[in-house]
Motif scaffolding. Structure first.
Motif, mmCIF file in Angstrom:
data_model
loop_
_atom_site.group_PDB
_atom_site.id
_atom_site.type_symbol
_atom_site.label_atom_id
_atom_site.label_comp_id
_atom_site.label_asym_id
_atom_site.label_seq_id
_atom_site.Cartn_x
_atom_site.Cartn_y
_atom_site.Cartn_z
ATOM 1 N N MET A 192 53.449 44.353 41.997
ATOM 2 C CA MET A 192 54.196 43.609 40.981
ATOM 3 C C MET A 192 53.753 42.151 40.917
ATOM 4 O O MET A 192 53.499 41.618 39.834
ATOM 5 N N GLN A 193 53.661 41.503 42.062
ATOM 6 C CA GLN A 193 53.318 40.070 42.061
ATOM 7 C C GLN A 193 51.867 39.851 41.641
ATOM 8 O O GLN A 193 51.556 38.856 41.008
ATOM 9 N N SER A 194 50.977 40.763 41.995
ATOM 10 C CA SER A 194 49.584 40.577 41.575
ATOM 11 C C SER A 194 49.481 40.701 40.052
ATOM 12 O O SER A 194 48.651 40.056 39.428
ATOM 13 N N GLY A 195 50.373 41.499 39.466
ATOM 14 C CA GLY A 195 50.411 41.624 38.010
ATOM 15 C C GLY A 195 50.870 40.345 37.324
ATOM 16 O O GLY A 195 50.674 40.168 36.123
ATOM 17 N N LYS A 196 51.484 39.447 38.091
ATOM 18 C CA LYS A 196 51.957 38.171 37.524
ATOM 19 C C LYS A 196 50.951 37.051 37.693
ATOM 20 O O LYS A 196 51.127 35.958 37.136
ATOM 21 N N ILE A 197 49.913 37.271 38.508
ATOM 22 C CA ILE A 197 48.986 36.176 38.846
ATOM 23 C C ILE A 197 48.399 35.524 37.587
ATOM 24 O O ILE A 197 48.445 34.311 37.433
ATOM 25 N N LYS A 250 40.487 38.187 49.947
ATOM 26 C CA LYS A 250 39.352 37.350 50.348
ATOM 27 C C LYS A 250 38.419 37.068 49.184
ATOM 28 O O LYS A 250 37.926 35.948 49.024
ATOM 29 N N ALA A 251 38.159 38.095 48.369
ATOM 30 C CA ALA A 251 37.221 37.940 47.250
ATOM 31 C C ALA A 251 37.701 36.833 46.315
ATOM 32 O O ALA A 251 36.890 36.087 45.766
ATOM 33 N N CYS A 252 38.998 36.724 46.147
ATOM 34 C CA CYS A 252 39.503 35.680 45.255
ATOM 35 C C CYS A 252 39.594 34.333 45.972
ATOM 36 O O CYS A 252 39.146 33.320 45.460
ATOM 37 N N HIS A 253 40.165 34.317 47.163
ATOM 38 C CA HIS A 253 40.320 33.038 47.883
ATOM 39 C C HIS A 253 38.975 32.356 48.124
ATOM 40 O O HIS A 253 38.877 31.143 48.091
ATOM 41 N N SER A 301 40.664 36.431 36.560
ATOM 42 C CA SER A 301 41.678 37.399 36.126
ATOM 43 C C SER A 301 41.260 38.832 36.480
ATOM 44 O O SER A 301 42.119 39.675 36.749
ATOM 45 N N ALA A 302 39.959 39.089 36.525
ATOM 46 C CA ALA A 302 39.508 40.415 36.967
ATOM 47 C C ALA A 302 39.852 40.609 38.446
ATOM 48 O O ALA A 302 40.234 41.711 38.874
ATOM 49 N N LYS A 303 39.758 39.540 39.222
ATOM 50 C CA LYS A 303 40.040 39.650 40.657
ATOM 51 C C LYS A 303 41.533 39.877 40.932
ATOM 52 O O LYS A 303 41.889 40.528 41.912
ATOM 53 N N SER A 304 42.382 39.372 40.072
ATOM 54 C CA SER A 304 43.807 39.686 40.256
ATOM 55 C C SER A 304 44.039 41.170 39.934
ATOM 56 O O SER A 304 44.842 41.835 40.578
ATOM 57 N N GLY A 305 43.304 41.676 38.946
ATOM 58 C CA GLY A 305 43.382 43.108 38.619
ATOM 59 C C GLY A 305 42.884 43.970 39.771
ATOM 60 O O GLY A 305 43.441 45.041 40.042
ATOM 61 N N ASP A 306 41.850 43.481 40.452
ATOM 62 C CA ASP A 306 41.329 44.218 41.617
ATOM 63 C C ASP A 306 42.403 44.331 42.705
ATOM 64 O O ASP A 306 42.505 45.358 43.388
ATOM 65 N N LEU A 307 43.191 43.265 42.853
ATOM 66 C CA LEU A 307 44.258 43.315 43.864
ATOM 67 C C LEU A 307 45.326 44.338 43.458
ATOM 68 O O LEU A 307 45.807 45.109 44.299
ATOM 69 N N THR A 308 45.674 44.365 42.171
ATOM 70 C CA THR A 308 46.660 45.354 41.712
ATOM 71 C C THR A 308 46.151 46.767 42.015
ATOM 72 O O THR A 308 46.897 47.613 42.529
ATOM 73 N N LYS A 309 44.879 46.995 41.714
ATOM 74 C CA LYS A 309 44.295 48.338 41.957
ATOM 75 C C LYS A 309 44.322 48.684 43.439
ATOM 76 O O LYS A 309 44.678 49.798 43.825
ATOM 77 N N ALA A 310 43.936 47.719 44.276
ATOM 78 C CA ALA A 310 43.941 47.964 45.722
ATOM 79 C C ALA A 310 45.363 48.216 46.205
ATOM 80 O O ALA A 310 45.593 49.051 47.090
ATOM 81 N N GLY A 311 46.330 47.526 45.612
ATOM 82 C CA GLY A 311 47.738 47.723 45.963
ATOM 83 C C GLY A 311 48.192 49.127 45.596
ATOM 84 O O GLY A 311 48.859 49.813 46.377
ATOM 85 N N LEU A 312 47.803 49.566 44.395
ATOM 86 C CA LEU A 312 48.183 50.911 43.943
ATOM 87 C C LEU A 312 47.533 51.995 44.802
ATOM 88 O O LEU A 312 48.073 53.099 44.935
#
Ligand code: HEC
Length: 145
Positions: free
Chosen positions: A69-74, A134-137, A101-112
């Motif tokens: 949920m929170q990664s979807g808000k990034i 890490k990829a985003c930070h 913004s693609a990297k926030s999507g990657d986090l959502t996918k990894a979360g799912l």
């Protein structure tokens, strides 16, 4: 390798605790609070993976849902290039918005993709989440992981 990722992930969380103390800009505060929720959920899952706390299905599910949920808000929270002396956000976020913004999507996918039916599955899938952080930070956050 997996163990290495988990330790790196745990360190990342410890060093970044309460980085938002004293932040005045409300937009910066909001995006930091979302990150902190993501960080707390991730920390819970890392503790379960490391067996510091028992693997608890309902708690693991809550942590997974928080990350998703929170990664979807990034993207919405970071879209405005708000600044604050305390912010660790790098200007490259807005110079390279498509990638950020693609990297926030990657986090959502990894979360799912998180699977916590047992500890082995959790360790496997949590590594993917840690890599997404890490990829985003690495490119977009001042403090190095
Ligand atoms: C799409 C990019 C991106 C992803 C993915 C990402 N982060 Fe962040 N994170 C940032 C940025 C940028 C900041 C700095 C924000 C600021 O200081 O204004 C940050 C800050 C943080 C903070 C500090 C919050 C505070 O109070 O200042 C924590 C903790 C954190 N992230 C944890 C995580 C964890 C854990 C993950 C993976 C589960 C993750 N982040 C995934 C970009 C990202």
């Amino acid at each position: 390798m997996r163990r290495h990722i988990l330790i790196a992930a745990a360190l990342m969380i410890t060093t970044s605790a309460h980085a938002h103390n004293g932040v005045k800009d409300p937009e910066v505060m909001a995006r930091m609070m979302a990150m902190e929720k993501i960080g707390a959920a991730f920390k819970t899952l890392v503790s379960m993976a490391k067996q510091d706390i028992p693997l608890h299905q309902a708690k693991a599910r809550m942590a997974r849902d928080t990350i998703v949920m929170q990664s979807g808000k990034i993207n919405g929270l970071f879209e405005s290039p708000a600044t604050d002396p305390k912010s660790e956000a790098l200007p490259t976020i807005w110079e390279d918005w498509a990638d950020f913004s693609a990297k926030s999507g990657d986090l959502t996918k990894a979360g799912l993709a998180l699977d916590f039916k047992d500890r082995a599955a959790l360790v496997d899938t949590l590594a993917g989440v840690g890599l997404a952080c890490k990829a985003c930070h690495k490119n977009y956050r001042l403090k190095k992981d």
